[in-house]
Design a protein around this motif. Sequence first.
Motif, mmCIF file in Angstrom:
data_model
loop_
_atom_site.group_PDB
_atom_site.id
_atom_site.type_symbol
_atom_site.label_atom_id
_atom_site.label_comp_id
_atom_site.label_asym_id
_atom_site.label_seq_id
_atom_site.Cartn_x
_atom_site.Cartn_y
_atom_site.Cartn_z
ATOM 1 N N THR A 157 1.291 42.169 15.477
ATOM 2 C CA THR A 157 2.654 42.198 15.631
ATOM 3 C C THR A 157 3.187 43.908 15.673
ATOM 4 O O THR A 157 2.483 44.441 15.168
ATOM 5 N N ALA A 158 4.189 43.827 16.378
ATOM 6 C CA ALA A 158 4.906 45.454 16.315
ATOM 7 C C ALA A 158 4.981 46.032 14.794
ATOM 8 O O ALA A 158 4.617 47.021 14.282
ATOM 9 N N ALA A 159 5.413 45.029 13.958
ATOM 10 C CA ALA A 159 5.664 45.309 12.551
ATOM 11 C C ALA A 159 4.323 45.718 11.779
ATOM 12 O O ALA A 159 4.341 46.474 11.049
ATOM 13 N N ASP A 161 1.875 46.933 13.232
ATOM 14 C CA ASP A 161 1.425 48.122 13.797
ATOM 15 C C ASP A 161 2.136 49.362 13.090
ATOM 16 O O ASP A 161 1.353 50.508 12.602
ATOM 17 N N HIS A 162 3.459 49.277 12.735
ATOM 18 C CA HIS A 162 4.147 50.095 12.109
ATOM 19 C C HIS A 162 3.702 50.221 10.456
ATOM 20 O O HIS A 162 3.331 51.406 10.318
ATOM 21 N N ARG A 163 3.180 49.121 10.025
ATOM 22 C CA ARG A 163 2.742 49.458 8.540
ATOM 23 C C ARG A 163 1.563 49.855 8.410
ATOM 24 O O ARG A 163 1.280 50.632 7.660
ATOM 25 N N ALA A 165 0.430 52.045 10.570
ATOM 26 C CA ALA A 165 0.648 53.771 10.752
ATOM 27 C C ALA A 165 1.263 54.240 9.391
ATOM 28 O O ALA A 165 0.633 55.286 9.018
ATOM 29 N N TRP A 166 2.003 53.829 8.627
ATOM 30 C CA TRP A 166 2.414 54.084 7.522
ATOM 31 C C TRP A 166 1.447 54.172 6.341
ATOM 32 O O TRP A 166 1.141 55.027 5.368
ATOM 33 N N ASP A 167 0.661 53.314 6.391
ATOM 34 C CA ASP A 167 -0.522 53.258 5.431
ATOM 35 C C ASP A 167 -1.545 54.306 5.589
ATOM 36 O O ASP A 167 -2.181 54.801 4.864
ATOM 37 N N PRO A 175 -2.063 59.122 11.948
ATOM 38 C CA PRO A 175 -2.102 57.867 12.830
ATOM 39 C C PRO A 175 -2.066 57.754 14.083
ATOM 40 O O PRO A 175 -2.464 56.763 14.811
ATOM 41 N N THR A 176 -1.899 58.798 14.742
ATOM 42 C CA THR A 176 -1.886 59.301 16.256
ATOM 43 C C THR A 176 -3.132 59.554 16.768
ATOM 44 O O THR A 176 -3.249 59.545 17.967
#
Length: 177
Positions: A157-159, A161-163, A165-167, A175-176
């Motif tokens: 899920t999108a959430a 994916d964001h988690r 990236a922060w990890d 993360p990019t």
Amino acid sequence: MNSRRTYVLTLLAALAGAALALYAITRTWSVQLTPRAGMSDLREARTGTDLEPWVTGLAVVALAGTGALLATAGWVRRALGVLLALAGAGVTAGAIIGRAGLDPGSAGAGGTVWPIACAAGGVIILLGGLTAFAQGHRWPGMSARYDRKPAAPERPTAAADHRAAWDALDRGDDPTA
């Protein structure tokens, strides 16, 4: 003869043999008349089921086994062929044993026709079982069209994916990249 045609003919033959045996075993094989003074004769009719009740069970097993041929494949179908052959042999033997030494009395032609029809049904079942044993593994199986399919793998899920990236940032990774 092609495989599909043999399959259909075997199913129809075994089904017809079981139906014939079931019908013939329930017909009157013997009628004994006992004279009584001043009254009508006492009539005792006996069917094949009265003489050999287990033959009915074998004919029902053959009927069910024929239906089971549709739902099986491979070695299970071959094992069912053996079961059908044994049931057919049992039906035939039961018809012969039931008729042997039986006085048909006043049953007329039915005292001869029905035991022969029952034995013939057993022979047909026997031949169907032998065919299923010999060729059943080559016959087509049931379609898997309506079988349950495995669930599709979960997509992140999108959430999530964001988690992730922060990890990655917490670890010091870009993360990019």
